[in-house]
Structure formats: structure tokens, C-alpha cells
Design a protein around this motif. Structure first.
Motif, PDB file in Angstrom:
ATOM      1  N   LEU A 110      58.287 -29.898 -46.273  1.00  0.00           N
ATOM      2  CA  LEU A 110      58.539 -29.347 -44.922  1.00  0.00           C
ATOM      3  C   LEU A 110      59.836 -28.561 -45.019  1.00  0.00           C
ATOM      4  O   LEU A 110      60.815 -29.064 -45.567  1.00  0.00           O
ATOM      5  CB  LEU A 110      58.767 -30.493 -43.932  1.00  0.00           C
ATOM      6  N   GLY A 111      59.839 -27.359 -44.491  1.00  0.00           N
ATOM      7  CA  GLY A 111      61.062 -26.556 -44.531  1.00  0.00           C
ATOM      8  C   GLY A 111      61.918 -26.820 -43.300  1.00  0.00           C
ATOM      9  O   GLY A 111      61.479 -27.501 -42.368  1.00  0.00           O
ATOM     10  N   ASN A 112      63.154 -26.308 -43.321  1.00  0.00           N
ATOM     11  CA  ASN A 112      64.016 -26.512 -42.142  1.00  0.00           C
ATOM     12  C   ASN A 112      64.021 -25.282 -41.239  1.00  0.00           C
ATOM     13  O   ASN A 112      64.961 -25.060 -40.500  1.00  0.00           O
ATOM     14  CB  ASN A 112      65.445 -26.899 -42.555  1.00  0.00           C
ATOM     15  N   PHE A 142      41.727 -24.847 -50.871  1.00  0.00           N
ATOM     16  CA  PHE A 142      43.007 -24.906 -51.594  1.00  0.00           C
ATOM     17  C   PHE A 142      43.307 -23.564 -52.240  1.00  0.00           C
ATOM     18  O   PHE A 142      42.407 -22.936 -52.807  1.00  0.00           O
ATOM     19  CB  PHE A 142      42.993 -25.980 -52.696  1.00  0.00           C
ATOM     20  N   TYR A 143      44.547 -23.110 -52.154  1.00  0.00           N
ATOM     21  CA  TYR A 143      44.989 -21.954 -52.944  1.00  0.00           C
ATOM     22  C   TYR A 143      46.492 -22.017 -53.149  1.00  0.00           C
ATOM     23  O   TYR A 143      47.227 -22.497 -52.296  1.00  0.00           O
ATOM     24  CB  TYR A 143      44.601 -20.616 -52.298  1.00  0.00           C
ATOM     25  N   PRO A 144      46.943 -21.543 -54.320  1.00  0.00           N
ATOM     26  CA  PRO A 144      48.389 -21.447 -54.545  1.00  0.00           C
ATOM     27  C   PRO A 144      48.894 -20.102 -54.055  1.00  0.00           C
ATOM     28  O   PRO A 144      48.122 -19.130 -53.993  1.00  0.00           O
ATOM     29  CB  PRO A 144      48.504 -21.550 -56.064  1.00  0.00           C
ATOM     30  N   SER A 169      56.666 -17.124 -35.945  1.00  0.00           N
ATOM     31  CA  SER A 169      55.441 -16.409 -35.628  1.00  0.00           C
ATOM     32  C   SER A 169      54.259 -17.001 -36.420  1.00  0.00           C
ATOM     33  O   SER A 169      53.162 -17.208 -35.890  1.00  0.00           O
ATOM     34  CB  SER A 169      55.651 -14.927 -35.971  1.00  0.00           C
ATOM     35  N   HIS A 170      54.519 -17.321 -37.693  1.00  0.00           N
ATOM     36  CA  HIS A 170      53.500 -17.969 -38.540  1.00  0.00           C
ATOM     37  C   HIS A 170      53.042 -19.295 -37.908  1.00  0.00           C
ATOM     38  O   HIS A 170      51.850 -19.557 -37.781  1.00  0.00           O
ATOM     39  CB  HIS A 170      54.116 -18.208 -39.929  1.00  0.00           C
ATOM     40  N   GLY A 171      54.024 -20.087 -37.492  1.00  0.00           N
ATOM     41  CA  GLY A 171      53.717 -21.389 -36.880  1.00  0.00           C
ATOM     42  C   GLY A 171      52.923 -21.246 -35.592  1.00  0.00           C
ATOM     43  O   GLY A 171      52.044 -22.060 -35.301  1.00  0.00           O
ATOM     44  N   VAL A 220      54.689 -12.372 -42.233  1.00  0.00           N
ATOM     45  CA  VAL A 220      55.078 -13.202 -43.395  1.00  0.00           C
ATOM     46  C   VAL A 220      53.974 -13.221 -44.454  1.00  0.00           C
ATOM     47  O   VAL A 220      54.254 -13.248 -45.652  1.00  0.00           O
ATOM     48  CB  VAL A 220      55.524 -14.615 -42.949  1.00  0.00           C
ATOM     49  N   SER A 221      52.709 -13.155 -44.034  1.00  0.00           N
ATOM     50  CA  SER A 221      51.618 -13.072 -45.019  1.00  0.00           C
ATOM     51  C   SER A 221      51.346 -11.624 -45.398  1.00  0.00           C
ATOM     52  O   SER A 221      51.154 -11.301 -46.573  1.00  0.00           O
ATOM     53  CB  SER A 221      50.336 -13.699 -44.459  1.00  0.00           C
ATOM     54  N   ALA A 222      51.325 -10.732 -44.381  1.00  0.00           N
ATOM     55  CA  ALA A 222      50.962  -9.329 -44.639  1.00  0.00           C
ATOM     56  C   ALA A 222      51.942  -8.682 -45.617  1.00  0.00           C
ATOM     57  O   ALA A 222      51.553  -8.009 -46.559  1.00  0.00           O
ATOM     58  CB  ALA A 222      50.943  -8.552 -43.329  1.00  0.00           C
TER      59      ALA A 222
END
Ligand code: VOV
Length: 247
Positions: A110-112, A142-144, A169-171, A220-222
Motif C-alpha cells: 500500500l502506498g502513502n 494477473f499482470y505485471p 484520479s486512479h483511485g 497515470v496509466s495512459a
């Protein structure tokens, strides 16, 4: 230097993907096949006992497509325990008829970016997230993945505030899938070839496609997401093992 995110780290994780050597398995006399299945089930009983005591968790899924036939995901408090279980499985009779196709070593993280109050390791919400009992969802994905480090698109050079805003925004996108998709993010910097493992669980397999597609449009993904191979699978209940291995 940009400020690194602090991580909360929970159980260590091994994703172990295997193909079945059906040709050799078929050649084994049926009583020896039955004995191998019984021995494998005793191994799973042991994992169940650990899970019931909340000292780890595991999941078993068949994999669709040619990348593997099944996957075991195992969570344990230490890397040593993961290694012992991996070796124990490899010494079972059934393992002689499996071909390792891929594995992934990581730790539930989990990140902060979304701060919590007080000592996070004492927080029940955090504990549930970093020491998760894996759900018996009908499907797994599953994917890395990595965060990009190229030219102007270098995640690791961005200020904390920018990364936090993007993770928010991701969350928010992820939250729309509450009750439909459960995500377990495992960190693997220093442990494996990508930076994170993404394991998603859902009863409706189509929700994986919808969620992953929607996230592709999010910055963040794009802009920063880079992805490895995708694996998708179906829950292998213990009473379905005999059918799966029936030849
Ligand atoms: C099911 C939905 C869902 C939800 C609710 C969700 C929420 C959140 C939150 C709030 C946070 C930030 C705090 C933390 O916990 O770290 C994260 C963090 C993370 N995520 Fe996520 N994510 C989801 C789902 C989800 C998916 C489908 C993916 C794959 C991305 C894609 O494009 O295919 C993903 C990736 C990640 C990663 C790699 C990280 C760590 C990034 C880092 O730089 O540290 N994630 N995630």
C-alpha cells in the motif's frame, strides 16, 4: 530528487504458473494418478489450515489460453515460507507432470499517496489490505507492470504532489468498481522483473476488461503505465481438481 512514496508492506507473494504435461500424465496408471491427486490435496489442506489461522492465504485458478494451465497464488509472512512451499510443491508427484511457465515474486503493498491516521500497521483497514485473505472470486486477472521512465514521461522525476493527484484520479476510477473488482497490488522492485504485480478478482470476468480499459484513459496509466503479459483464469475449487486432472 523527487520524494519517494513510502510503502506499507504486508505478506510476501508468489504467483506460480504451470502448464500440465497431459501426455505424460495420461501415461501414468490411474491408481498412481489418484495417489498424486490425493497427495496434492493434502498439500492444499495444509495451506487451508494456515489460511484459517490467518497466517497466510492462497488461491488456485485454471488459466485460459496457452500461457499456462493453472496458477497458484500464495501469500506468506516471509520469503522463506514462500520458498519452502514452492519446494514442497515441486517435490510432490503431481509436479513431475507440470511445466513451470512463469512466476512472480512480490510483496503486498500500500502506498502513502492516500495517507492514514496514526500507526498504519495498527489500522484495521490497512491490516486487511496488506494481509488479505484472497477472495473465492470466480475469475482472476494477473499482470505485471512498470511506471515509465522515458524522456519527459518519467514517473520517478515527478514531484510527490503531482503523483498524488494522479493516484487520486486512479483511485476514483477504481472506486467505481467497488463490489465488482477487488485489486491486490504487490510491489516487486528488487524482487522481480517489473515494479508491480496487479492481481484482480471478479465474479464477472468482463469487469476486468472494462476496468483496465477505463484506466488506460487515465493519465497515470495512459502516460506512465507499461504492462507485461496478461493472464486470465477461472476459480479452481478443491472439489473441481479431480475433474480438471481427469484424463
Ligand atoms: C479495483 C480498483 C482499484 C482501486 C480502487 C485502486 C486504488 C488505488 C489507490 C487508492 C492507490 C494509491 C495508494 C496505494 O494503495 O498505493 C493505488 C495504487 C496502485 N494501483 Fe490501483 N486501484 C485499482 C485498480 C488498479 C489497476 C487495475 C491497476 C493496473 C493499472 C492499469 O492501468 O491497468 C492498478 C495499479 C496500481 C499501482 C501499480 C499502484 C501503485 C502505484 C505507485 O506508484 O505506488 N490499480 N490504487
Amino acid at each position: 530528487m523527487a520524494e519517494p512514496a513510502q510503502t506499507l508492506d504486508g505478506w510476501y507473494s508468489l504467483h506460480d504458473f504451470r502448464a500440465m504435461d497431459w501426455t505424460s500424465w495420461k501415461m501414468l496408471p490411474s491408481e498412481e494418478r489418484a495417489a498424486a491427486i490425493a497427495e496434492y490435496r493434502r498439500f492444499l489442506d495444509k495451506l487451508n489450515t494456515t489460511q484459517a489461522a490467518k497466517e497466510g492465504s492462497h488461491a488456485l485458478y485454471t488459466i485460459v489460453g496457452q500461457k499456462a494451465d493453472f496458477m497458484m497464488m500464495i501469500l506468506r509472512p516471509t520469503m522463506e515460507e514462500l520458498n519452502e512451499l514452492e519446494n514442497e510443491f515441486n517435490k510432490l508427484k503431481i509436479a513431475e507432470f507440470t511445466i513451470p511457465t512463469f512466476s512472480y515474486v512480490s510483496v503486498v503493498e500500500l502506498g502513502n499517496y492516500m495517507p492514514t491516521e496514526g500507526d498504519p500497521y495498527e489500522n484495521p483497514y490497512v491490516q486487511e489490505r496488506i494481509y488479505p485473505i484472497l477472495p473465492k472470486a470466480k475469475h482472476v486477472c494477473f499482470y505485471p507492470m512498470d511506471k515509465r521512465r522515458q524522456g519527459n514521461d518519467n514517473w520517478y522525476m515527478l514531484p510527490m504532489e503531482d503523483r498524488r493527484a494522479m493516484m487520486k484520479s486512479h483511485g476514483m476510477i477504481g472506486r467505481q468498481y467497488a463490489g465488482k473488482v477487488k485489486q491486490i497490488i504487490t510491489g516487486s522492485v528488487g524482487f522481480d522483473d517489473y515494479e508491480w504485480g496487479v492481481t484482480l478478482f471478479a465474479d464477472d470476468v468482463l469487469q476486468f476488461k472494462k476496468l483496465v480499459y477505463e484506466m488506460r484513459f487515465d493519465e497515470v496509466s495512459a502516460r506512465y503505465g507499461e504492462f507485461g503479459a496478461f493472464y486470465v483464469g477461472n476459480l479452481l475449487e478443491e472439489d473441481g481438481i479431480e475433474k480438471f486432472l481427469h484424463v
